[in-house]
Design an enzyme around this catalytic site. Structure first.
Site, PDB file in Angstrom:
ATOM      1  CG  ASP A  35      -0.529   0.003   2.542  1.00 44.16           C
ATOM      2  OD1 ASP A  35       0.683  -0.247   2.753  1.00 44.16           O
ATOM      3  OD2 ASP A  35      -1.328   0.259   3.473  1.00 44.16           O
ATOM      4  N   GLY A 120      -3.462  -5.304  19.041  1.00 43.57           N
ATOM      5  CA  GLY A 120      -2.084  -5.682  18.704  1.00 43.57           C
ATOM      6  C   GLY A 120      -1.981  -7.003  17.959  1.00 43.57           C
ATOM      7  CG  LEU A 123      -6.794  -9.522  13.320  1.00 42.68           C
ATOM      8  CD1 LEU A 123      -7.782 -10.344  14.141  1.00 42.68           C
ATOM      9  CD2 LEU A 123      -6.647 -10.142  11.928  1.00 42.68           C
ATOM     10  CB  SER A 125      -7.741  -3.095  17.058  1.00 46.42           C
ATOM     11  OG  SER A 125      -6.387  -2.958  17.413  1.00 46.42           O
ATOM     12  CB  SER A 126      -4.901   1.392  15.688  1.00 43.45           C
ATOM     13  OG  SER A 126      -4.043   0.411  15.301  1.00 43.45           O
ATOM     14  CG  ASP A 170      -4.480  -1.494   8.010  1.00 46.22           C
ATOM     15  OD1 ASP A 170      -4.469  -2.272   7.034  1.00 46.22           O
ATOM     16  OD2 ASP A 170      -3.564  -1.458   8.857  1.00 46.22           O
ATOM     17  CE1 TYR A 222       3.750  -1.332   7.761  1.00 45.27           C
ATOM     18  CE2 TYR A 222       4.350   0.977   7.981  1.00 45.27           C
ATOM     19  CZ  TYR A 222       3.544   0.002   7.446  1.00 45.27           C
ATOM     20  OH  TYR A 222       2.539   0.353   6.573  1.00 45.27           O
TER      21      TYR A 222
END
Ligand code: GLA
Length: 386
Positions: A35, A120, A123, A125-126, A170, A222
């Protein structure tokens, strides 16, 4: 669930919330670390989500109760939002901060946040949390943001305030997700198409394997991967290409010496992964799930060997999947370095695969994993809380 949360909100604040905003987590079917490299991704929203219930208040205070942390935190809008509190409230501060920076001025709120996306776990969540906040503030304060603006603002809050330099995937899927569909998104042009993913009808299921491995190193690693990929592209630009999508395999091979081993591997992952996303989209259009599975395995190999973002726990998923006849494909999903993986399986084989994988993880002395049989759900929704 909504009624229960509305009642909990009422118990805490004395009246029903004005809005009930909910946003899903995601799995990425394929297209990993592409991305932010302006490439292709194919994520799906899942039926795990964050709910953000809120009402306006007049005094410029933002007061929030987090059900997951069993904690209330607050901040005042009368002051500059300039420093983080180092916890979950930062996401809300970040959204206010970015909205103010863009000239909007949402007022104070009483809010209640709940979620069932494991934190964490890779998936998203943030992202779901950020999108649920932007969406609630948009409705409460009539900000008139488009869906795309909401996704971008949520990402910017995370990049510029929380300090994680993630791409847009995301937040995008959390906003635009659609039941039983994946989204084929070109992260350069932001053009997208829905691609049907009728798992249930095909007798298939997706199992999420949450390794439980803490991703402490994830942020720094990352960011390093992003820099390496940028470095590789910078060198390839000398050959007249704009993005990784313009790079052919022959051009990549020709540039091998110039790139050096690390840059070459990073570039090879992005180039081949973009190709795999396109192939996965064609496979899904033909309902060729065996081919989709084969591509998932190949994606994992490339993430493990070329982009080097896997870990032994995620590799175990791949290895078990390869040896298990009813597993069509398996790979890590999300940023990697821990977090979760997905396996595409014949529906009836889900329990036995789970058992096999957890037995193998135990034998290896790994942290005890968790499993989720997820369904492909819809994107963000906003409803009245009354
Ligand atoms: C995380 C980031 C995304 C994406 C993935 C890797 O989930 O938030 O933007 O880069 O990692 O594909």
């Amino acid at each position: 669930m909504k009624n229960f949360l509305v009642e909990s909100f009422k118990d805490r604040y004395g009246s029903a919330p004005e809005v009930y905003s909910s946003s899903p987590g995601r799995i990425n079917i394929i297209g990993e670390h592409t991305d932010y490299n302006m490439g292709y991704v194919l994520p799906s929203a899942i039926d795990l989500h964050v709910a953000f219930l809120a009402s306006r208040r007049a005094d410029g205070m933002v007061r929030v109760w987090s059900d997951s942390f069993r904690q209330e935190r607050s901040f005042s809008l009368r002051m500059e939002i300039d420093s983080k509190q180092g916890c979950w409230i930062d996401y809300i501060m970040g959204v206010y901060w970015i909205l103010r920076k863009r000239g909007a001025s949402p007022g104070g709120i009483d809010a209640y946040v709940w979620g069932n996306i494991p934190l964490g776990s890779g998936l998203s969540s943030s992202a779901a949390y950020e999108v649920s906040i932007v969406n609630a503030l948009d409705t409460l304060f009539e900000l008139n943001l488009s869906s795309l603006e909401m996704a971008k603002l949520a990402q910017k809050a995370e990049n510029e305030f929380v300090g994680v330099n993630c791409g847009l995937m995301d937040q995008f899927i959390s906003v635009f997700g659609k039941k039983n569909n994946a989204i084929f998104l070109d992260c350069e042009t932001l053009e997208f198409e829905y691609v049907p993913l009728p798992l249930e009808a095909e007798g298939l299921g997706i199992l999420v394997y949450d390794t439980g491995v803490s991703r402490d190193l994830a942020t720094s690693a990352y960011n390093t991967r992003r820099e390496e990929a940028d470095g590789a592209l910078e060198r390839l630009r000398r050959k007249g290409v704009r993005t990784f999508k313009d790079i052919t395999r022959p051009l990549l091979e020709e540039s091998k010496d110039d790139l050096g081993e690390t840059f070459y591997k990073r570039a090879r992952h992005v180039v081949t992964e973009n190709g795999r996303v396109e192939q996965a989209v064609s496979a899904l259009r033909r309902k060729d799930f065996d081919e989709l599975g084969r591509l998932l395995f190949l994606s994992h190999e490339s993430l493990r060997d070329d982009y080097q973002v896997s870990c032994p726990e995620l590799d175990l998923l791949y290895e078990c999947g390869k040896r298990f006849p009813s597993c069509l494909g398996a790979r890590m999903t999300g940023a990697g370095f821990g977090g979760s993986g997905i396996a595409l399986l014949r529906k009836e084989a889900l329990p036995s695969f789970k058992k096999r994988l957890s037995g193998e993880a135990q034998k290896m002395g790994f942290v005890r994993p968790s499993f989720y049989d997820v369904a492909i759900g819809d994107g963000a929704r906003i409803r009245s809380g009354k």
